[in-house]
Scaffold this motif. Structure first.
Motif, PDB file in Angstrom:
ATOM      1  N   ASN A  49       0.775  -1.148  -0.093  1.00 42.05           N
ATOM      2  CA  ASN A  49      -0.145  -0.034  -0.025  1.00 42.05           C
ATOM      3  C   ASN A  49       0.762   1.353   0.067  1.00 42.05           C
ATOM      4  OD1 ASN A  49       1.038  -0.079   2.561  1.00 42.05           O
ATOM      5  ND2 ASN A  49      -1.069  -0.410   3.705  1.00 42.05           N
ATOM      6  N   GLU A  50       0.138   2.254   0.190  1.00 40.19           N
ATOM      7  CA  GLU A  50       0.994   3.450  -0.002  1.00 40.19           C
ATOM      8  C   GLU A  50       2.047   3.609   1.136  1.00 40.19           C
ATOM      9  OE1 GLU A  50       0.238   8.543  -0.411  1.00 40.19           O
ATOM     10  OE2 GLU A  50      -1.674   7.103  -0.382  1.00 40.19           O
ATOM     11  N   LEU A  51       1.566   3.353   2.579  1.00 43.64           N
ATOM     12  CA  LEU A  51       2.597   3.527   3.474  1.00 43.64           C
ATOM     13  C   LEU A  51       3.663   2.906   3.290  1.00 43.64           C
ATOM     14  CD1 LEU A  51       0.034   2.910   6.703  1.00 43.64           C
ATOM     15  CD2 LEU A  51       1.177   5.159   5.897  1.00 43.64           C
ATOM     16  N   ARG A  52       3.801   1.503   2.899  1.00 40.00           N
ATOM     17  CA  ARG A  52       4.955   0.707   2.540  1.00 40.00           C
ATOM     18  C   ARG A  52       5.627   1.113   1.389  1.00 40.00           C
ATOM     19  NH1 ARG A  52       6.868  -3.887  -0.190  1.00 40.00           N
ATOM     20  NH2 ARG A  52       7.985  -5.560   1.370  1.00 40.00           N
ATOM     21  N   GLN A  53       4.895   1.439   0.402  1.00 41.31           N
ATOM     22  CA  GLN A  53       5.666   2.162  -1.023  1.00 41.31           C
ATOM     23  C   GLN A  53       6.565   3.407  -0.475  1.00 41.31           C
ATOM     24  OE1 GLN A  53       2.467   2.254  -3.464  1.00 41.31           O
ATOM     25  NE2 GLN A  53       2.653   0.137  -4.264  1.00 41.31           N
ATOM     26  N   ASN A  54       5.738   4.248   0.249  1.00 40.01           N
ATOM     27  CA  ASN A  54       6.597   5.514   0.683  1.00 40.01           C
ATOM     28  C   ASN A  54       7.658   5.370   1.307  1.00 40.01           C
ATOM     29  OD1 ASN A  54       4.705   6.898  -1.030  1.00 40.01           O
ATOM     30  ND2 ASN A  54       3.247   7.778   0.438  1.00 40.01           N
ATOM     31  N   ALA A  55       7.545   4.384   2.245  1.00 42.81           N
ATOM     32  CA  ALA A  55       8.710   4.185   3.449  1.00 42.81           C
ATOM     33  C   ALA A  55       9.652   3.485   2.694  1.00 42.81           C
ATOM     34  CB  ALA A  55       8.055   3.310   4.600  1.00 42.81           C
ATOM     35  N   ILE A  56       9.585   2.604   1.744  1.00 42.21           N
ATOM     36  CA  ILE A  56      10.963   2.086   0.954  1.00 42.21           C
ATOM     37  C   ILE A  56      11.206   3.014   0.068  1.00 42.21           C
ATOM     38  CG2 ILE A  56      11.264   0.330  -0.557  1.00 42.21           C
ATOM     39  CD1 ILE A  56       9.339  -1.563   0.649  1.00 42.21           C
ATOM     40  N   ALA A  57      10.421   3.841  -0.633  1.00 44.48           N
ATOM     41  CA  ALA A  57      10.989   4.892  -1.540  1.00 44.48           C
ATOM     42  C   ALA A  57      12.058   5.721  -0.837  1.00 44.48           C
ATOM     43  CB  ALA A  57      10.009   5.767  -2.308  1.00 44.48           C
TER      44      ALA A  57
END
Length: 421
Positions: free
Chosen positions: A201-209
């Protein structure tokens, strides 16, 4: 709105090896829920949905992410304490390491099974033993006292940034033996780790980015040459000299401690201050009996459950409270729901610092209990004791905002005003 339906085989779940017609009839239908436990509206107030999950049955199926889930205390505790059936080596998040490549090298502690886990866990148990905690107590207590004195001079401040984060960051990195420069990467890195346990989700994707500088910092800090002598990190590396672990394993064990030893403490202390501000009668009880400081922290961990969820993967077909699922299935454990299960706790939605909290799963249970729990408990007790001795009242003085994470529950901001004792 939560929709509830029933099916003999959950949608999109492969037919299980034991699913003969007779066996299908022998087991009850598994409740299927239309719940997304990784949605922002769920994070904002999970308790009503936790109740739905508990009341739907001891085992449910969440078709949004194709996983089974347990939310009652008995089943959560049972899964946590059966690592042979519910393994961690295939990932303690939604990702299945047997089918997907992990975003980082797997943890030798959190994402490992016996016998490999037994060997590495033994090393951290020695490095973080009760005897070691005793040597740290005076310094941690003095730091807590100094922090509360500083905040009393200001009277009004943010209890998350200025207390729940600032205090652990003033003692834990030094105990680890970390260099002074770059410590601002620690909390974002820990947040990244716990976000990564969730779906894409957006939380995971943003954190990894955003993670490159945080990962680079942590990777460097885990190396032996960058750790001060006498700290937890150096002690872990010393175990490579004795043959307990290999030189390649030592940095990974340091990494495990960096992510496990900070966020649980920050969110636990934040939860405790939030509870004491909302329940002034409990703060008065604590001020009247300082011996309750440790239990007041434990009750806050039960009540708010800073770590909300973890996954396991079945190693075989297994029966859970009369339901049966197959090998290779992801099982989501709702620790927060278990910690408020009325089947286990009397009046579970009440914060009570005299409650017998033994058995709560806020730090997990079994062989995979949080490796940083002794550090968290020491810091929590030291801070709550300092507050009880020096502060007369804690009043919420502004708008509270929540920090959203796929695994963690905590606040972004908690404006408070302290009145000195």
């Amino acid at each position: 709105m939560v929709a509830l339906s029933y099916s003999n085989t959950a949608p999109s779940v492969p037919v299980l090896a034991f699913d003969t017609q007779a066996e299908d009839q022998a087991f009850p239908r598994i409740p299927t829920l239309d719940v997304d436990p990784f949605a922002i509206d769920f994070f904002a107030d999970p308790h009503p949905t936790h109740e739905v999950l508990r009341e739907a049955g001891p085992l449910v199926y969440l078709h949004k992410w194709n996983v089974y889930a347990v939310a009652r205390y008995a089943e959560v505790h049972a899964v946590l304490n059966d690592p042979a059936t519910f393994c961690s080596s295939r990932g303690v998040g939604l990702s299945d390491f047997a089918k997907e490549t992990p975003w980082r090298p797997p943890s030798l502690i959190l994402e490992a099974d016996p016998p490999a886990h037994t060997r590495t866990r033994a090393v951290l148990s020695k490095v973080l033993s009760p005897a070691v905690m005793k040597t740290l107590r005076d310094g941690f207590v003095a730091a807590a006292d100094a922090k509360v004195d500083e905040l009393l001079e200001r009277r009004s401040f943010d209890a998350i940034a200025d207390l729940a984060e600032a205090y652990p960051l003033s003692v834990f990195p030094d105990a680890m033996g970390l260099q002074k420069e770059g410590r601002e990467n620690l909390l974002p890195y820990a947040g990244l780790v716990f976000n990564a346990f969730g779906p894409p989700n957006e939380l995971r994707q943003n954190a990894i980015a955003r993670s490159a500088p945080h990962q680079a910092y942590v990777q460097a800090q885990c190396q032996r040459e960058n750790l001060a002598p006498g700290g937890f990190g150096a002690c872990i590396h010393a175990r490579a000299d004795t043959g307990d672990i290999t030189p390649d394993e030592a940095p990974l064990l340091v990494r495990s401690l960096l992510s496990a030893g900070l966020d649980t403490t920050v969110n636990g202390i934040g939860a405790a201050v939030y509870c004491l501000a909302r329940y002034p009668e409990e703060f008065a009880r604590l001020r009247a009996d300082l011996s309750l400081a440790r239990n007041a922290f434990e009750e806050a961990v039960r009540y708010e459950s800073p770590v909300q969820t973890f996954f396991r993967t079945t190693t075989r077909a297994v029966e859970i409270s009369g339901y049966r699922i197959g090998e290779g299935e992801k099982v989501l454990m709702f620790l927060g729901a278990a910690n408020r299960d009325p089947r286990r706790w009397d009046d579970p939605a009440r914060y009570d610092i005299t409650r017998k909290t033994s058995g709560h799963v806020g730090f997990g249970s079994g062989i995979h209990m949080c490796v940083g729990q002794l550090v968290a408990r020491l810091e929590g007790e030291a801070m709550l004791s300092a507050l009880a001795r020096k502060v007369k009242s804690i009043a919420i003085s502004g708008e509270i905002t929540r920090r959203y994470n796929n695994t963690l529950r905590g606040l972004e901001s908690l404006p408070v005003t302290f009145t000195p004792a």
